[in-house]
Design an enzyme around this catalytic site. Structure first.
Site, short mmCIF file in Angstrom:
data_model
loop_
_atom_site.label_atom_id
_atom_site.label_comp_id
_atom_site.label_asym_id
_atom_site.label_seq_id
_atom_site.Cartn_x
_atom_site.Cartn_y
_atom_site.Cartn_z
N LYS A 193 39.83 34.06 -14.90
CA LYS A 193 40.34 32.31 -13.89
C LYS A 193 39.10 31.50 -14.11
CE LYS A 193 42.10 30.51 -11.22
NZ LYS A 193 41.51 30.09 -11.16
N GLY A 246 33.72 31.94 -5.43
CA GLY A 246 34.28 30.36 -4.61
C GLY A 246 34.19 30.54 -2.99
N SER A 247 35.11 30.30 -2.59
CA SER A 247 34.55 29.65 -1.16
C SER A 247 34.62 30.90 0.27
CB SER A 247 35.75 28.62 -0.95
OG SER A 247 37.19 28.98 -0.73
N GLY A 251 37.66 33.72 -0.63
CA GLY A 251 37.26 35.62 -0.69
C GLY A 251 38.08 36.56 0.51
N CYS A 304 25.93 26.86 -4.11
CA CYS A 304 26.10 28.13 -2.72
C CYS A 304 25.10 27.75 -1.90
CB CYS A 304 26.96 29.00 -3.24
SG CYS A 304 25.64 29.97 -4.61
N GLU A 404 29.49 25.31 6.00
CA GLU A 404 28.75 24.53 4.32
C GLU A 404 30.01 22.88 4.60
OE1 GLU A 404 31.25 26.39 1.34
OE2 GLU A 404 29.20 27.01 0.13
P1 NAD Z 1 36.95 27.82 -4.48
O1 NAD Z 1 37.47 29.14 -3.42
O2 NAD Z 1 38.70 26.79 -3.74
O3 NAD Z 1 38.19 28.48 -6.05
C1 NAD Z 1 37.41 29.32 -6.24
C2 NAD Z 1 38.83 30.06 -7.15
O4 NAD Z 1 38.99 30.15 -6.64
C3 NAD Z 1 38.72 28.80 -8.09
O5 NAD Z 1 38.84 29.06 -9.92
C4 NAD Z 1 40.74 28.36 -7.43
O6 NAD Z 1 41.30 28.78 -8.39
C5 NAD Z 1 40.58 30.28 -7.03
N1 NAD Z 1 42.01 30.26 -6.47
C6 NAD Z 1 41.90 29.05 -5.76
N2 NAD Z 1 42.55 30.31 -4.55
C7 NAD Z 1 43.44 31.07 -4.49
C8 NAD Z 1 43.93 32.65 -4.41
N3 NAD Z 1 44.85 32.46 -3.83
N4 NAD Z 1 43.73 33.48 -5.50
C9 NAD Z 1 43.04 34.04 -6.19
N5 NAD Z 1 42.56 32.81 -6.77
C10 NAD Z 1 41.93 31.78 -5.61
O7 NAD Z 1 35.99 27.38 -4.72
P2 NAD Z 1 35.48 26.73 -5.54
O8 NAD Z 1 35.71 25.00 -4.58
O9 NAD Z 1 35.61 26.38 -6.95
O10 NAD Z 1 33.56 26.86 -5.31
C11 NAD Z 1 32.89 26.22 -3.71
C12 NAD Z 1 32.73 27.62 -3.39
O11 NAD Z 1 32.17 28.09 -4.11
C13 NAD Z 1 31.61 26.88 -2.42
O12 NAD Z 1 31.77 27.88 -0.94
C14 NAD Z 1 30.51 27.74 -2.77
O13 NAD Z 1 29.75 27.49 -2.10
C15 NAD Z 1 30.89 28.91 -3.75
N6 NAD Z 1 30.39 29.46 -4.32
C16 NAD Z 1 29.21 30.46 -4.17
C17 NAD Z 1 28.67 31.01 -6.02
C18 NAD Z 1 27.56 32.20 -4.97
O14 NAD Z 1 27.28 33.01 -6.27
N7 NAD Z 1 27.68 32.65 -4.12
C19 NAD Z 1 27.91 30.50 -6.79
C20 NAD Z 1 28.90 29.49 -6.80
C21 NAD Z 1 30.45 29.25 -5.50
#
Ligand code: NAD
Length: 504
Positions: A193, A246-247, A251, A304, A404
């Protein structure tokens, strides 16, 4: 002149975003769509399908069937190696087109993307090559049996099963590769996804993998936002593992949802990484340029692992700030297809408001605004552009130093001695990365060992795709990259066997 993406949209050849389930491309069964707005212009760029719960069910069922049949995990090693190598080759061949799609998705400039690890197609292709090399090296151990020499004891690494791979919007090439390549190399099947803010690039990558020979149903794609698409995926009983980047908030939700069926979970989350600059750093200007560069160039701090806190020894504090301010003044914005443009806008209006809110909070908490601090207007008024921003004299306990921001904002904090620097570096709930700048080798290693972070760079800022990458504390769970990824996409099985006929 007002920016527009329309001509680029035609040149790149953007198609409507479809689902890819069991080798078939199609829309959502209920016809739902999501319109993507370009971050630099606010224009509607294209529509993508929003997978409903029943679309997700169909994708998981396809992945389950293909996994349980063993057709992919039992393929001859040379065949799987060939497919993964072709994936890498096709990504490389289409690098320019993919950079164009990324610029339409998340506005990362084409001129910045070519060589930089997180946004480089070529690095993603290397990740496929690297994992092709693991296919015929997956193995276990033969161990000394507890019951004596007339027994055999051994371990096997077996694919973990159906993987739900969920991507953020910021680094689609690398993060796609870091999840899909090891999953395919180990014999897993995948439901992917992408983020709703970066879908078109990922769909094209999937088309290329289809062309490379990844069989139908082994890799499936469901597009759409967290609700309904992501939620159904992370709660689906037939998913064995969720691999998420992701965030921190999402997580946490994934960990919660995994409890019902004990899904395996790996999480790559956010950070508040420190650059620690000592008074004996060989080149304070270089330390400043490296730090502000990671916070403003390319993804505009929406990365990140960027060092968004600079902890600087008081004796070189002013020198560091002056150098960082000079570099911030050189960052160029605008049309991501202009090769001279080096930095992206913020991804959407929500993120723009969030970052501007943090800037106001920094001022209210007494930090000193050195440069930036405002949204860009004029030609940029329709986009989510924020000027490179530096705050000095930030209190490490304040919101700006703890949360962050995910934008082009650097918090600079003075320190007087090593112990204080280490204590401040560790005084956050995150632990993703850090850099240590000093000409004293013992000190750099001493501090690197004391900082609680997944990756620590000495006298620089670099990440290598085949090395373990992940976070301490609330920056994540598990590691991606190379051997760590292979381990995280496999289960360890122990097999025991008595050797004597009388024991059978
Ligand atoms: P986000 O958590 O908003 O979204 C990430 C993904 O999760 C998207 O595909 C989104 O549609 C999906 N999502 C949202 N709610 C969900 C749910 N309830 N169930 C399942 N999937 C869901 O993050 P973002 O805004 O896309 O990315 C930014 C974040 O990602 C920042 O916090 C950044 O630090 C982190 N990030 C971490 C790394 C790493 O390797 N540690 C790398 C890149 C980004």
């Amino acid at each position: 002149m007002t920016l527009t993406m329309q001509p680029h949209r035609e040149t790149v050849g953007l198609k409507p975003g479809l689902l890819y389930i069991d080798g078939e491309w199609g829309g959502a069964t209920d016809g739902a769509t999501w319109t993507h707005r370009h971050p630099a212009t606010g224009e509607d760029i294209g529509e993508l399908a929003v997978a409903s719960a029943s679309d997700v069910d169909a994708a998981v069922a396809a992945a389950r069937r293909r996994f349980d049949s063993g057709e992919w995990s039992n393929t001859r090693a040379q065949e799987r190696i060939g497919v993964l190598r072709r994936c890498g080759a096709l990504l490389r061949e289409h690098a320019e087109e993919l950079r164009g799609l990324q610029a339409l998705d998340n506005s990362v400039p084409v001129g910045f993307g070519a060589g930089v690890y997180a946004v480089s197609v070529e690095v993603a292709a290397d990740v496929f090559d690297h994992h092709a090399g693991w296919v015929d090296k997956l193995g276990g151990e033969t161990l000394t049996p507890y019951q004596g020499g007339d027994h055999l004891a051994m371990t096997f690494r077996e694919p973990i099963g159906v993987v739900a791979a969920i991507l953020p919007w910021n680094a689609p090439f690398l993060l796609f590769a870091q999840k899909v390549a090891p999953a395919l190399a180990t014999g897993c099947t995948v439901v992917l996804k992408p983020s709703e803010y970066c879908t078109f690039t990922v769909l094209r990558m999937v088309e290329l993998l289809e062309q490379a020979g990844v069989p139908a149903g082994v890799l499936n794609v469901v597009t759409g936002p967290g609700d309904p698409t992501g939620e159904r995926l992370i709660t689906h009983p037939d998913v064995d593992k969720v691999s998420f980047t992701g965030s921190r908030g999402v997580g946490g939700r994934i960990v919660e949802a995994s409890a019902a069926t004990m899904k395996r979970v790996s999480l790559e989350l956010g950070g508040k990484s420190p650059a620690i600059v000592f008074d004996d750093a060989a080149d304070v200007g270089l330390a400043a340029a490296t730090t502000i560069g990671a916070v403003t160039l390319g993804l505009s701090g929406q990365a990140c692992v960027a060092n968004t806190r600079a902890l600087v020894h008081r004796d070189v504090y002013d020198e560091f700030i002056a150098a960082a301010e000079g570099m911030a003044g050189m960052v160029s914005y605008g049309d991501p297809f202009d090769p001279g443009v080096m930095s992206a806008p913020l991804i959407n209006g929500t993120q723009l408001d969030r970052v501007l809110g943090y800037i106001e909070r920094g001022k209210a908490d007494g930090a000193r605004l050195v440069t930036g601090g405002e949204r860009l207007d004029g030609d940029y008024a329709n986009g989510n552009f924020v000027a490179p921003t530096i705050f000095a004299d930030v209190d490490n306990a304040s919101t700006l130093a703890q949360e962050e921001v995910f934008g082009p904002v650097l918090a600079v904090i003075p320190f007087d001695d090593e112990d204080e620097a280490v204590a401040m570096a560790n005084d956050t709930e995150y632990g993703l990365g850090a850099s240590v700048f000093s000409a004293n080798a013992q000190r750099t290693f001493r501090v690197a060992r004391k900082v609680r972070a997944g990756t620590v760079c000495v006298n620089g800022f670099q990440i290598e795709p085949h090395l373990p990458f992940g976070g301490f504390k609330q920056s994540g769970l598990g590691r991606e990259g190379g051997k760590s990824a292979i381990e995280s996409f496999t289960e360890l099985k122990t097999v025991l066997m008595p050797l004597g006929d009388e024991m059978m």
